[in-house]
Design a protein around this motif. Structure first.
Motif, PDB file in Angstrom:
ATOM      1  N   CYS A 101       0.823  -1.226   0.000  1.00 19.87           N
ATOM      2  CA  CYS A 101       0.000   0.000   0.000  1.00 19.87           C
ATOM      3  C   CYS A 101       0.849   1.264   0.000  1.00 19.87           C
ATOM      4  O   CYS A 101       0.302   2.361  -0.131  1.00 19.87           O
TER       5      CYS A 101
ATOM      6  N   LEU B 120       4.274   2.057  -1.730  1.00 19.03           N
ATOM      7  CA  LEU B 120       5.421   1.639  -2.538  1.00 19.03           C
ATOM      8  C   LEU B 120       6.707   2.396  -2.215  1.00 19.03           C
ATOM      9  O   LEU B 120       7.779   1.804  -2.163  1.00 19.03           O
TER      10      LEU B 120
ATOM     11  N   GLY C  68      10.037   3.856  -2.582  1.00 15.93           N
ATOM     12  CA  GLY C  68      11.030   3.561  -3.616  1.00 15.93           C
ATOM     13  C   GLY C  68      10.942   2.122  -4.096  1.00 15.93           C
ATOM     14  O   GLY C  68      11.755   1.690  -4.914  1.00 15.93           O
ATOM     15  N   GLY C  69      10.004   1.347  -3.557  1.00 20.77           N
ATOM     16  CA  GLY C  69       9.816  -0.049  -4.002  1.00 20.77           C
ATOM     17  C   GLY C  69      10.665  -1.052  -3.235  1.00 20.77           C
ATOM     18  O   GLY C  69      10.707  -2.238  -3.585  1.00 20.77           O
TER      19      GLY C  69
ATOM     20  N   ASP D 141       0.826   4.048  -4.274  1.00 23.64           N
ATOM     21  CA  ASP D 141       1.371   5.150  -3.471  1.00 23.64           C
ATOM     22  C   ASP D 141       0.635   6.402  -3.941  1.00 23.64           C
ATOM     23  O   ASP D 141       0.315   6.531  -5.130  1.00 23.64           O
ATOM     24  N   ARG D 142       0.347   7.301  -3.038  1.00 24.06           N
ATOM     25  CA  ARG D 142      -0.381   8.501  -3.443  1.00 24.06           C
ATOM     26  C   ARG D 142       0.537   9.509  -4.121  1.00 24.06           C
ATOM     27  O   ARG D 142       0.074  10.443  -4.765  1.00 24.06           O
TER      28      ARG D 142
ATOM     29  N   ALA E 274       6.861   8.607  -6.233  1.00 21.89           N
ATOM     30  CA  ALA E 274       7.153   7.289  -5.649  1.00 21.89           C
ATOM     31  C   ALA E 274       6.738   6.180  -6.617  1.00 21.89           C
ATOM     32  O   ALA E 274       7.445   5.180  -6.765  1.00 21.89           O
TER      33      ALA E 274
ATOM     34  N   ASN F 144      -4.638   6.582  -3.244  1.00 25.46           N
ATOM     35  CA  ASN F 144      -4.697   6.663  -1.769  1.00 25.46           C
ATOM     36  C   ASN F 144      -5.249   5.369  -1.199  1.00 25.46           C
ATOM     37  O   ASN F 144      -5.973   4.651  -1.892  1.00 25.46           O
TER      38      ASN F 144
ATOM     39  N   GLY G 238       3.456   6.824   6.459  1.00 26.00           N
ATOM     40  CA  GLY G 238       4.207   8.038   6.776  1.00 26.00           C
ATOM     41  C   GLY G 238       4.944   8.548   5.556  1.00 26.00           C
ATOM     42  O   GLY G 238       4.518   8.336   4.426  1.00 26.00           O
ATOM     43  N   LEU G 239       6.055   9.212   5.835  1.00 25.98           N
ATOM     44  CA  LEU G 239       6.815   9.859   4.762  1.00 25.98           C
ATOM     45  C   LEU G 239       7.999   9.021   4.351  1.00 25.98           C
ATOM     46  O   LEU G 239       8.553   8.292   5.177  1.00 25.98           O
TER      47      LEU G 239
ATOM     48  N   ARG H 106      16.564   7.041  10.861  1.00 25.60           N
ATOM     49  CA  ARG H 106      15.129   7.191  10.685  1.00 25.60           C
ATOM     50  C   ARG H 106      14.353   5.973  11.191  1.00 25.60           C
ATOM     51  O   ARG H 106      13.186   6.065  11.548  1.00 25.60           O
TER      52      ARG H 106
HETATM   53  C1  LIG Z   1       7.866   5.188   4.339  1.00 24.82           C
HETATM   54  S1  LIG Z   1       7.427   5.386   2.671  1.00 24.82           S
HETATM   55  C2  LIG Z   1       7.369   3.755   2.047  1.00 24.82           C
HETATM   56  C3  LIG Z   1       8.702   3.222   1.661  1.00 24.82           C
HETATM   57  C4  LIG Z   1       8.656   1.861   0.989  1.00 24.82           C
HETATM   58  N1  LIG Z   1       8.104   0.850   1.859  1.00 24.82           N
HETATM   59  C5  LIG Z   1      10.036   1.442   0.525  1.00 24.82           C
HETATM   60  O1  LIG Z   1      10.504   0.369   0.925  1.00 24.82           O
HETATM   61  O2  LIG Z   1      10.652   2.192  -0.259  1.00 24.82           O
HETATM   62  C6  LIG Z   1       5.761   5.786   2.810  1.00 24.82           C
HETATM   63  C7  LIG Z   1       5.053   6.009   1.501  1.00 24.82           C
HETATM   64  O3  LIG Z   1       3.655   5.916   1.774  1.00 24.82           O
HETATM   65  C8  LIG Z   1       2.969   6.806   0.946  1.00 24.82           C
HETATM   66  N2  LIG Z   1       1.663   7.066   1.570  1.00 24.82           N
HETATM   67  C9  LIG Z   1       1.427   7.618   2.772  1.00 24.82           C
HETATM   68  N3  LIG Z   1       0.113   7.697   3.003  1.00 24.82           N
HETATM   69  C10 LIG Z   1      -0.508   7.142   1.937  1.00 24.82           C
HETATM   70  C11 LIG Z   1      -1.882   6.926   1.576  1.00 24.82           C
HETATM   71  N4  LIG Z   1      -2.869   7.306   2.376  1.00 24.82           N
HETATM   72  N5  LIG Z   1      -2.164   6.331   0.404  1.00 24.82           N
HETATM   73  C12 LIG Z   1      -1.144   5.918  -0.420  1.00 24.82           C
HETATM   74  N6  LIG Z   1       0.172   6.117  -0.148  1.00 24.82           N
HETATM   75  C13 LIG Z   1       0.483   6.718   1.023  1.00 24.82           C
HETATM   76  C14 LIG Z   1       3.874   8.034   0.911  1.00 24.82           C
HETATM   77  O4  LIG Z   1       3.621   8.824  -0.233  1.00 24.82           O
HETATM   78  C15 LIG Z   1       5.271   7.384   0.905  1.00 24.82           C
HETATM   79  O5  LIG Z   1       5.786   7.263  -0.401  1.00 24.82           O
END
Ligand SMILES: C[S@@+](CC[C@H](N)C(=O)[O-])C[C@H]1O[C@@H](n2cnc3c(N)ncnc32)[C@H](O)[C@@H]1O
Length: 316
Positions: free
Chosen positions: A29, A31, A33-34, A53-54, A58, A79, A103-104, A300
């Motif tokens: 839910c 992604l 950087g994947g 990812d919203r 990303a 979203n 989160g971010l 982080r």
């Molecule tokens: C911590 S990062 C994820 C990193 C990923 N797991 C990785 O391994 O690269 C969080 C991601 O969640 C996305 N995000 C946060 N809230 C969201 C939502 N309500 N719907 C879809 N994406 C969401 C953000 O845009 C961000 O790219």
């Protein structure tokens, strides 16, 4: 041209280790950087993966990261709250493993033009999806009423100095609209007496967190995701959620408890009459945190909490 995406996935091996054996269908839910998706596909090379990812940036970065797996992946900009309509169009698919690392991303934080960081000069934006969201942090700060701003800072930042900070915001915007992150950071710092500022915590931390949650409706989005998960999971499937602050972690913990024990009968009744049945069990009594080594390599990860729920039943 390669998209540079600055993000180190947290609790990567832990997320992969919690995946059900013989996972065939994965829903990522968040992604980013994947990173999580890629490791999961390395472990389950035959699996299909649906990812969202919203943030369009990303989705682009993860598409590149998962290039080898194009035939078995489908990635969308969306979203959590869009999932019901997406899945209804796709014929209501079910998944073995649902992963959300909410989160971010470090990428979003690192880009000053996104406005998430109090450490760098940038516009007060904070939208995770600038392609579709209209309201920025600057819109909120310059237009919301006093009570609304105080509630945002208290409810989403647990900021004890909410009233003082909002007082300064109102006085400042009366002279000219607030525009930049550093302008806001200085204003917050001047609202909190120096001797009451917490050591090692930038005084702007909680206000920036609160504004970001409000701009992106993050807690409601998380609730929407938790509503969807039991509808989308196969029997024997699992949901793994990583959260980065206590507000989110509390929502996840409470929902997992309710799924495990939904009975609402008075405790003095000898047997259950409400008829609510457990959906499964919590696999993480306490949240899984990053190891010392991971925190040293990626600071982080310090605040990451992973909780996992194993569904024995599904709701349909
Ligand atoms: C911590 S990062 C994820 C990193 C990923 N797991 C990785 O391994 O690269 C969080 C991601 O969640 C996305 N995000 C946060 N809230 C969201 C939502 N309500 N719907 C879809 N994406 C969401 C953000 O845009 C961000 O790219």
């Amino acid at each position: 041209m390669k998209t540079q995406f600055e993000h180190v996935s947290v609790l990567l091996e832990e997320v992969v280790d919690f995946a059900p054996e013989a996972t065939q269908a994965i829903l990522d839910c968040t992604l980013g950087g994947g990173g999580h998706s890629k490791r999961l596909l390395e472990k389950f090379p035959e699996a299909t993966l649906f990812g969202i990812d919203r943030d369009g940036f990303a989705v682009k970065a993860s598409t590149e990261c998962l290039q080898r797996y194009t035939a078995q992946t489908r990635l969308n900009q969306a979203n959590f709250s869009d999932l019901p309509s997406i899945f209804s169009k796709l014929g209501e698919p079910l998944f073995d493993y649902i992963v959300a690392d909410i989160g971010l991303s470090s990428e979003q934080l690192a880009r000053p033009e996104r406005g998430f960081s109090f450490m760098q000069e940038g516009p007060l934006d904070m939208r995770m999806d600038p392609d579709h969201q209209q309201i920025t942090a600057a819109n909120l700060l310059n237009n919301a009423g006093e009570q609304e701003l105080i509630s945002i800072l208290r409810n989403y930042g647990e900021e004890r100095f909410a009233r003082k900070i909002v007082g300064k915001i109102l006085a400042s915007r009366h002279i000219k609209p607030l525009e930049s992150t550093t302008e806001l950071t200085e204003l917050i710092s001047s609202s909190i007496p120096r001797k009451l500022q917490k050591k090692g915590l930038n005084p702007a931390t909680l206000t920036f967190q609160a504004l970001r949650i409000a701009v992106n409706n993050e807690l409601q989005e998380l609730e929407d995701l938790l509503k969807q998960a039991p509808l989308r999971i196969k029997s024997g499937g699992r949901l793994a959620v990583i959260s980065f602050h206590s507000l989110e972690d509390r929502i996840v913990k409470q929902q997992f408890r309710k799924w495990e024990n939904p009975c609402v009968c008075p405790t003095d009744l000898p047997y259950c009459i409400c008829g609510k049945k457990s959906l499964g069990r919590v696999l993480t009594r306490r949240p899984v945190n990053a190891s010392k080594k991971e925190v040293a390599d990626n600071p982080r990860s310090r605040s990451a909490h992973l909780r996992v729920f194993a569904f024995e039943k599904t709701v349909s």
